[in-house]
Design an enzyme around this catalytic site. Structure first.
Site, PDB file in Angstrom:
ATOM      1  N   LEU A 138       0.810  -1.253   0.139  1.00 50.26           N
ATOM      2  CA  LEU A 138      -0.104  -0.054   0.079  1.00 50.26           C
ATOM      3  C   LEU A 138       0.810   1.397   0.213  1.00 50.26           C
ATOM      4  CD1 LEU A 138      -2.439  -0.939   2.747  1.00 50.26           C
ATOM      5  CD2 LEU A 138      -2.979  -1.039   0.213  1.00 50.26           C
ATOM      6  N   ASP A 139       0.458   2.262  -0.597  1.00 56.05           N
ATOM      7  CA  ASP A 139       1.067   3.709  -0.664  1.00 56.05           C
ATOM      8  C   ASP A 139       1.261   4.349   0.682  1.00 56.05           C
ATOM      9  OD1 ASP A 139       1.225   3.434  -3.513  1.00 56.05           O
ATOM     10  OD2 ASP A 139      -0.395   4.475  -3.753  1.00 56.05           O
ATOM     11  N   LYS A 140       2.371   4.773   0.992  1.00 54.23           N
ATOM     12  CA  LYS A 140       2.593   5.419   2.300  1.00 54.23           C
ATOM     13  C   LYS A 140       1.427   5.855   2.985  1.00 54.23           C
ATOM     14  CE  LYS A 140       5.230   9.322   4.495  1.00 54.23           C
ATOM     15  NZ  LYS A 140       6.385  10.144   4.584  1.00 54.23           N
TER      16      LYS A 140
END
Length: 326
Positions: A138-140
């Site tokens: 998952l993106d940051k």
């Protein structure tokens, strides 16, 4: 450091005509298909004594397989004591509810303080699993559910399930603009031609499919439920921007602020202060990689997105005859 390994096997009758990399992945399930593919391309695999270098090579029953490969150690990262929101855990997998701001894997500019570092501390044996068991990211600043493999066989099976589109991942999001109905985005995603840290819809990219449906309409925003059929980098964010409905707060693909007309000072302040993409992985369903049991988990929408929806809902209620169609 690295170690030399030797693997032997015989192609089975049911593997007639299969690709070599697929066959070896079945014969040696402790190793990922991507690693096996690399061994083939590096000419570390022999069929009946002959070196082969093409993963697509077709095999025949009875062929003798010999793998003489160098097994590179994974880059070593330091364990770090960090709090993890573990939704589920057994001997083979973990399911984690990732908070905003947590980077999944160390990289340029983020050598530590990542989910990977936390996993190494929580489960020291996971150091033996490539990428500490991380099979998808998952993106940051995207929140929500991720599955992590604790063993090599579990990782191999989960990676295969992802590639076969057998793992269901659903998200909630808030997009800019008034969307009238759901649909599907089927558009290839690849590196942006000029902005190299960004992704973009491009014919030269990899296939990417996102399904979405409308959950709630506001004056100039829409609450969505989305399901990934593929898992490209930034897929939902890129596909929604491609539809001209980027996600609220997206710092890369969001564009300029687009509040409804006559927006209250409170709404304007809230939208300006929402500094991450409004995206949350709300549901994860998969077959357990070892037992085969179908399992499903849900993660509640985080407080910041709940507050965002409440502010937009209040604005819409205060202006029922003033929907902005974008």
């Amino acid at each position: 450091m690295s170690q030399q390994i030797e693997l032997n096997g015989v192609v089975a009758d049911h593997q007639y005509g299969q690709r070599l990399d697929q066959t070896l992945a079945e014969m040696f399930p402790d190793y990922s298909r991507s690693r096996i593919k690399t061994w083939i391309q590096q000419e570390q695999v022999r069929l009946d004594g002959d070196v082969v270098s093409k993963p697509r090579e077709k095999v025949l029953p009875g062929q003798q397989v010999l793998v003489n490969a160098e097994l590179e150690d994974e880059v070593r990262f330091e364990p770090e004591a960090m709090e993890l929101d573990i939704v589920y855990e057994d001997d083979d997998i973990m399911v984690i509810n990732k908070p905003a701001g947590l980077v999944v894997h160390p990289g340029a500019g983020t050598p530590d303080g990542t989910l990977l570092n936390a996993l190494l501390y929580h489960c020291p044996s996971i150091v033996e699993v490539p990428r500490a068991g991380i099979v998808h990211r998952l993106d940051k600043d995207t929140t929500g559910l991720m599955v992590v493999a604790k063993t090599v066989p579990a990782q191999t099976h989960l990676v295969a399930a992802l590639q076969a589109r057998e793992i269901t991942r659903e998200y909630e999001a808030v997009a800019i603009g008034h969307m009238t109905a759901g649909g599907t985005v089927d558009a290839n995603i690849g590196r942006h031609p000029t902005q190299r840290i960004q992704m973009a819809v491009t014919p030269a990219g990899k296939p990417a499919v996102t399904h979405y449906r409308v959950m709630e309409k506001f004056r100039a925003h829409t609450r969505l439920r989305l399901r990934l059929e593929t898992g490209r980098t930034h897929q939902i964010r890129v596909h929604m921007a491609y539809l001209k409905h980027p996600l609220v707060g997206d710092p890369v693909y969001g564009g300029r602020l687009k509040p409804p007309r006559s927006a209250s000072p409170e709404l304007l302040e809230f939208l300006r202060g929402f500094k991450r993409q409004a995206l949350h992985a709300v549901m994860l369903r998969l077959e357990h990689p070892i037992t085969g049991e179908v399992m499903e988990w849900h993660a509640p929408v985080p407080d910041d997105m709940i507050a965002l929806v409440e502010v937009l809902r209040a604005d819409t209620k205060a202006n029922p005859d003033d929907l902005v169609w974008i």
